[in-house]
Design an enzyme around this catalytic site. Structure first.
Site, short mmCIF file in Angstrom:
data_model
loop_
_atom_site.label_atom_id
_atom_site.label_comp_id
_atom_site.label_asym_id
_atom_site.label_seq_id
_atom_site.Cartn_x
_atom_site.Cartn_y
_atom_site.Cartn_z
N GLU A 277 5.06 -0.37 -6.34
CA GLU A 277 3.90 -1.28 -6.30
C GLU A 277 3.60 -1.71 -4.86
O GLU A 277 2.45 -1.81 -4.45
CB GLU A 277 4.13 -2.50 -7.18
CG GLU A 277 4.30 -2.18 -8.66
CD GLU A 277 3.17 -1.36 -9.24
OE1 GLU A 277 2.01 -1.51 -8.83
OE2 GLU A 277 3.47 -0.54 -10.12
N TRP A 280 1.77 1.12 -3.46
CA TRP A 280 0.35 1.13 -3.88
C TRP A 280 -0.47 0.25 -2.94
O TRP A 280 -1.58 0.59 -2.55
CB TRP A 280 0.19 0.59 -5.32
CG TRP A 280 0.23 1.64 -6.38
CD1 TRP A 280 1.24 1.86 -7.25
CD2 TRP A 280 -0.80 2.60 -6.70
NE1 TRP A 280 0.91 2.90 -8.10
CE2 TRP A 280 -0.33 3.37 -7.78
CE3 TRP A 280 -2.06 2.90 -6.18
CZ2 TRP A 280 -1.07 4.41 -8.36
CZ3 TRP A 280 -2.81 3.93 -6.75
CH2 TRP A 280 -2.32 4.66 -7.82
N TRP A 309 -25.77 1.75 -15.43
CA TRP A 309 -25.16 0.49 -15.87
C TRP A 309 -26.18 -0.34 -16.64
O TRP A 309 -27.36 -0.32 -16.28
CB TRP A 309 -24.65 -0.32 -14.67
CG TRP A 309 -23.70 0.43 -13.80
CD1 TRP A 309 -23.94 0.90 -12.54
CD2 TRP A 309 -22.36 0.84 -14.13
NE1 TRP A 309 -22.83 1.58 -12.07
CE2 TRP A 309 -21.84 1.54 -13.02
CE3 TRP A 309 -21.54 0.67 -15.25
CZ2 TRP A 309 -20.56 2.09 -12.99
CZ3 TRP A 309 -20.26 1.21 -15.23
CH2 TRP A 309 -19.79 1.91 -14.11
N ASN A 344 -1.21 -8.16 -13.70
CA ASN A 344 -1.77 -6.83 -13.41
C ASN A 344 -2.23 -6.09 -14.66
O ASN A 344 -3.31 -5.49 -14.68
CB ASN A 344 -0.73 -5.98 -12.67
CG ASN A 344 -1.26 -4.61 -12.36
OD1 ASN A 344 -2.27 -4.47 -11.68
ND2 ASN A 344 -0.63 -3.58 -12.90
N TRP A 362 -19.02 -1.90 -11.99
CA TRP A 362 -17.70 -2.40 -11.58
C TRP A 362 -17.80 -3.34 -10.38
O TRP A 362 -16.95 -4.21 -10.19
CB TRP A 362 -16.76 -1.23 -11.27
CG TRP A 362 -17.21 -0.30 -10.18
CD1 TRP A 362 -17.95 0.84 -10.32
CD2 TRP A 362 -16.95 -0.43 -8.76
NE1 TRP A 362 -18.18 1.42 -9.10
CE2 TRP A 362 -17.57 0.67 -8.13
CE3 TRP A 362 -16.27 -1.35 -7.98
CZ2 TRP A 362 -17.53 0.87 -6.74
CZ3 TRP A 362 -16.23 -1.16 -6.60
CH2 TRP A 362 -16.85 -0.07 -6.00
N TRP A 385 -10.35 -1.89 -8.94
CA TRP A 385 -11.61 -1.77 -9.69
C TRP A 385 -12.07 -0.32 -9.76
O TRP A 385 -12.52 0.15 -10.81
CB TRP A 385 -12.70 -2.67 -9.08
CG TRP A 385 -12.56 -4.05 -9.63
CD1 TRP A 385 -11.88 -5.09 -9.07
CD2 TRP A 385 -13.03 -4.52 -10.90
NE1 TRP A 385 -11.90 -6.19 -9.90
CE2 TRP A 385 -12.60 -5.87 -11.03
CE3 TRP A 385 -13.76 -3.96 -11.93
CZ2 TRP A 385 -12.90 -6.64 -12.15
CZ3 TRP A 385 -14.06 -4.73 -13.06
CH2 TRP A 385 -13.64 -6.05 -13.16
C1 LIG Z 1 -8.97 -4.63 -11.12
C2 LIG Z 1 -7.79 -5.00 -10.23
C3 LIG Z 1 -7.98 -5.86 -9.14
C4 LIG Z 1 -6.91 -6.20 -8.31
N1 LIG Z 1 -7.13 -7.05 -7.25
C5 LIG Z 1 -6.09 -7.36 -6.42
C6 LIG Z 1 -6.28 -8.20 -5.31
O1 LIG Z 1 -7.39 -8.67 -5.01
N2 LIG Z 1 -5.19 -8.52 -4.55
C7 LIG Z 1 -3.95 -8.02 -4.82
O2 LIG Z 1 -2.99 -8.34 -4.10
N3 LIG Z 1 -3.76 -7.19 -5.85
C8 LIG Z 1 -4.77 -6.84 -6.67
N4 LIG Z 1 -4.54 -6.01 -7.73
C9 LIG Z 1 -3.22 -5.40 -7.91
C10 LIG Z 1 -2.23 -6.18 -8.81
O3 LIG Z 1 -2.84 -6.54 -10.00
C11 LIG Z 1 -1.68 -7.43 -8.13
O4 LIG Z 1 -1.21 -7.11 -6.84
C12 LIG Z 1 -0.51 -8.01 -8.93
O5 LIG Z 1 -0.94 -8.35 -10.22
C13 LIG Z 1 0.03 -9.23 -8.22
O6 LIG Z 1 1.05 -9.83 -8.96
P1 LIG Z 1 2.54 -9.85 -8.45
O7 LIG Z 1 2.59 -10.39 -7.08
O8 LIG Z 1 3.35 -10.50 -9.50
O9 LIG Z 1 2.86 -8.30 -8.37
P2 LIG Z 1 4.23 -7.47 -8.46
O10 LIG Z 1 4.15 -6.67 -9.69
O11 LIG Z 1 5.42 -8.33 -8.28
O12 LIG Z 1 4.10 -6.47 -7.25
C14 LIG Z 1 4.53 -6.83 -5.93
C15 LIG Z 1 3.41 -6.69 -4.94
O13 LIG Z 1 2.98 -5.33 -4.88
C16 LIG Z 1 1.57 -5.29 -4.67
N5 LIG Z 1 0.95 -4.65 -5.83
C17 LIG Z 1 1.38 -4.66 -7.11
N6 LIG Z 1 0.58 -3.91 -7.88
C18 LIG Z 1 -0.37 -3.42 -7.08
C19 LIG Z 1 -1.50 -2.58 -7.30
N7 LIG Z 1 -1.79 -2.06 -8.49
N8 LIG Z 1 -2.30 -2.30 -6.24
C20 LIG Z 1 -2.03 -2.79 -5.01
N9 LIG Z 1 -0.98 -3.60 -4.74
C21 LIG Z 1 -0.16 -3.90 -5.77
C22 LIG Z 1 1.09 -6.72 -4.55
O14 LIG Z 1 1.06 -7.06 -3.18
C23 LIG Z 1 2.17 -7.49 -5.31
O15 LIG Z 1 2.30 -8.82 -4.90
C24 LIG Z 1 -5.62 -5.66 -8.58
C25 LIG Z 1 -5.44 -4.79 -9.67
C26 LIG Z 1 -6.51 -4.48 -10.48
C27 LIG Z 1 -6.29 -3.56 -11.66
#
Ligand SMILES: Cc1cc2nc3c(=O)[nH]c(=O)nc-3n(C[C@H](O)[C@H](O)[C@H](O)COP(=O)(O)OP(=O)(O)OC[C@H]3O[C@@H](n4cnc5c(N)ncnc54)[C@H](O)[C@@H]3O)c2cc1C
Length: 471
Positions: A277, A280, A309, A344, A362, A385
C-alpha cells in the site's frame, strides 16, 4: 543563512530539506505560506486546512526547540507565495532556499518560478527529494520508460529496496539566532490569522509524539493481521496514518523503517501487504509526475473521455448526503462527511456506485472527496478514482462492477459498521441489513428506498463503456 520553505512536509524529523539546510552549520529559518485562493481552486478540505493549522502550531514549538524560527504568512495564490519567499530570502540575506519537491503540475510550476525569481538575486534554490523513498524517475523499466502497471513497478521497487538502503534522518539542532528584525513581524504565533475555512480536526493528532505513537501502535498490534483485517471497516485493521502522510507530518521512510525494523525477509503477509500500500502511494506520485494530463482532469486512457455521463443532480446530492438507499454506500458517505476519513474498501464501493450505478462523471466524485477528506492527496485521490472509473493506468476492468449489496454482505457481514453510521437501521435484522427495503417487519424507519436498481444500471454502464471503447 539558509531558508527552508515548508509545504506538505510539516515535520522536523526526517525532513530532507530541513536537514540539508542545517548541514551547513549556519542559522536556519523556516517559512510556511498559506495560499487561500489556490487552495480554493484545488478544493482543499476545511478539515485538512484545520489539521495543517494545528500542525503549524505544534511545529513552531518543535522547531523552536531546535533553535529554528517558523515564519508564516498568508497570500492569495501560489504565484504570490513565490514573491513572498523571494522577499524574505533577500531580507534575511539567505544564500539558499531549500524546498522538498512536490510533483503536481501547479506545484512544479511554482517551484520553477521560484528558481527563476531568485536567480536574478543570486540566491540558489535547492530542491530535495523527500516525498517518496524512490523519487519519480528513479524506478524505470528496461526501456528507460516509466511503469504503467503496478505489479512490475512494485517488483522493481522491491528489488531496489533490497539493494539500496534508505535512512530515517535525525534532525540536529540549529545555530541560535535572535530573530532578525527584518522578519520579526512574520513570526508564527499560535493565533496567527488563517483565513481559509476550517472544520474541526481535533479527532486527529497534530503533535509528533502522538503521531509516532500511532505508527508504533499499528506496528505492534495490527500490521501482522493487516492482510486479513484491512477490508473490514468495522474493525481497526488499517493504520489511519493517511492524514499525517498527506500533510507530511509523517514521512513514508518512517513508516517503511518501522515496518521492516527487526524483520527477516520475506516479510509476513500482513507486513508485505501494508508495504504494498505504501508502494501504491508512490506509484501514484510517479504517475502524476510523468503524466501532466492527470493534473488537468484528463483520463489516463484516452477512450475514457468518450464515456457519456448522466450527471443527475438529485442523484449526486443523494450520494453526497448518504441517502441512496444502499446502506453500505450511505454509511460510508456519512463516515466521510462526519470524520473527513473513509475506509479504503468503502472508497472503492462508493466510487464505483457513483460512477457505475449512477453514471456520474468520476471527476465530480474526485472533487467531492478532495473537498472533504482530511487525507486528501491529489495523486492518490486521482489514482483511486480513475482506478474505479476504469479510465486509469492499471485500473479495474470496466466490466467488473461492484454490487453494493454483496460488497456490504462480504465486508460488513453483521452490519456493525452500517448500524453505527445509520442508527435508523439499528433494529433491522442482520439478514436484511444490506437490503432493508425487502424486510417485511420494518416500520417507521426513515430510510430511503434505493434510488436506482443495481441490476438495471449495471447493464446501462456496460453499454455506455462499450460505446466509448468501440468509438
Ligand atoms: C476513490 C479513492 C480515493 C482515494 N483518495 C485518497 C486520498 O485523497 N489520499 C490518500 O492518502 N489516499 C487515498 N486513497 C487511498 C486509500 O483509500 C487511503 O490511503 C487509505 O484508506 C488511508 O487509510 P490508512 O491510512 O488506514 O491506510 P493503510 O491501509 O494503513 O495504508 C497505509 C498508507 O498507504 C497509503 N495507501 C494505502 N492504500 C493506498 C492506495 N490505494 N493508494 C494510494 N496510497 C495508499 C496511504 O498513504 C496509507 O496511509 C483513495 C482510494 C480510493 C479508492
Amino acid at each position: 543563512m539558509k531558508l527552508v520553505w515548508l509545504r506538505r512536509d510539516l515535520r522536523t524529523d526526517d525532513n530532507t530539506a530541513l536537514i540539508e539546510a542545517l548541514s551547513y552549520g549556519q542559522p536556519v529559518v523556516c517559512i510556511y505560506i498559506a495560499t487561500h485562493e489556490t487552495w480554493k481552486n484545488h478544493g482543499l478540505a476545511p478539515i485538512q486546512a484545520d489539521l495543517i493549522f494545528r500542525r503549524l502550531q505544534q511545529l513552531s514549538q518543535e522547531l523552536a526547540a531546535l533553535n529554528i524560527d517558523l515564519l508564516y504568512d498568508e497570500v492569495p495564490q501560489f504565484s504570490d507565495s513565490v514573491l513572498r519567499v523571494a522577499d524574505v530570502a533577500k531580507s534575511l540575506k539567505a544564500d539558499t532556499v531549500f524546498v522538498n519537491r512536490e510533483y503536481e503540475v501547479d506545484e512544479c510550476q511554482r517551484d520553477d518560478c521560484l528558481v527563476s525569481q531568485l536567480l536574478a538575486d543570486n540566491i540558489h534554490v535547492k530542491c530535495c527529494e523527500d516525498k517518496c523513498i524512490f523519487a519519480p524517475g528513479t524506478i524505470i523499466n528496461k526501456q528507460g520508460r516509466y511503469f504503467k502497471v503496478f505489479t512490475p513497478y512494485k517488483n522493481a521497487y522491491l528489488a531496489k529496496l533490497g539493494q539500496q538502503s534508505f535512512e530515517v534522518k535525525k534532525t540536529p539542532k540549529g545555530v541560535v539566532l535572535p530573530t532578525p528584525e527584518a522578519v520579526r513581524s512574520l513570526l508564527f504565533h499560535q493565533d496567527s490569522s488563517f483565513s481559509y475555512p476550517r472544520k474541526n480536526s481535533t479527532a486527529w493528532h497534530a503533535d509528533t509524539h502522538s503521531i509516532i505513537a500511532e505508527l508504533r501502535d499499528f506496528d505492534a498490534k495490527h500490521v501482522d493481521r493487516y492482510a486479513s483485517d484491512r477490508d473490514f471497516p468495522s474493525i481497526s485493521g488499517t493504520s489511519r496514518l493517511s492524514p499525517y502522510l498527506a500533510i507530511g507530518a509523517l514521512s513514508v521512510r518512517q513508516c517503511m523503517a518501522r515496518l521492516m525494523y527487526g524483520q527477516t525477509l520475506p516479510l509476513n503477509q500482513g507486513r508485505a501487504v501494508w508495504q504494498s500500500e505504501l508502494i501504491w502511494r508512490e506509484f501514484y506520485q510517479h504517475l502524476i509526475y510523468f503524466e501532466a494530463k492527470l493534473c488537468k482532469g484528463r483520463c489516463f486512457l484516452t477512450w475514457g473521455e468518450g464515456v457519456t455521463w448522466h450527471n443527475d443532480s438529485q442523484w449526486i446530492e443523494a450520494w453526497k448526503m448518504g441517502q441512496t438507499g444502499y446502506p453500505i454506500v450511505d454509511a460510508a458517505m456519512r463516515q466521510l462527511n462526519h470524520t473527513g476519513w473513509m475506509h479504503n474498501r468503502l472508497r472503492m464501493i462508493v466510487a464505483s456506485f457513483l460512477i457505475k450505478d449512477l453514471h456520474i462523471d468520476w471527476r465530480i466524485g474526485e472533487r467531492y472527496f478532495i473537498n472533504n477528506l482530511i487525507d486528501g492527496d491529489y495523486a492518490s485521490n486521482n489514482g483511486g478514482w480513475q482506478w474505479c472509473a476504469s479510465t486509469g493506468c492499471d485500473g479495474q476492468p470496466y466490466f467488473r462492477i461492484f454490487n453494493p449489496i454483496t460488497q456490504g454482505e462480504r465486508f460488513d457481514p453483521s452490519g456493525a459498521f452500517i448500524r453505527h453510521w445509520l442508527p435508523e437501521l439499528a433494529e433491522v435484522p442482520d439478514s436484511y441489513i444490506h437490503k432493508p427495503w425487502a424486510c417485511p417487519d420494518v416500520r417507521n424507519v426513515s430510510y430511503p428506498d434505493p434510488i436506482v436498481d443495481h441490476k438495471v444500471e449495471r447493464e446501462v454502464t456496460l453499454r455506455l463503456y462499450k460505446e466509448a471503447k468501440d468509438a
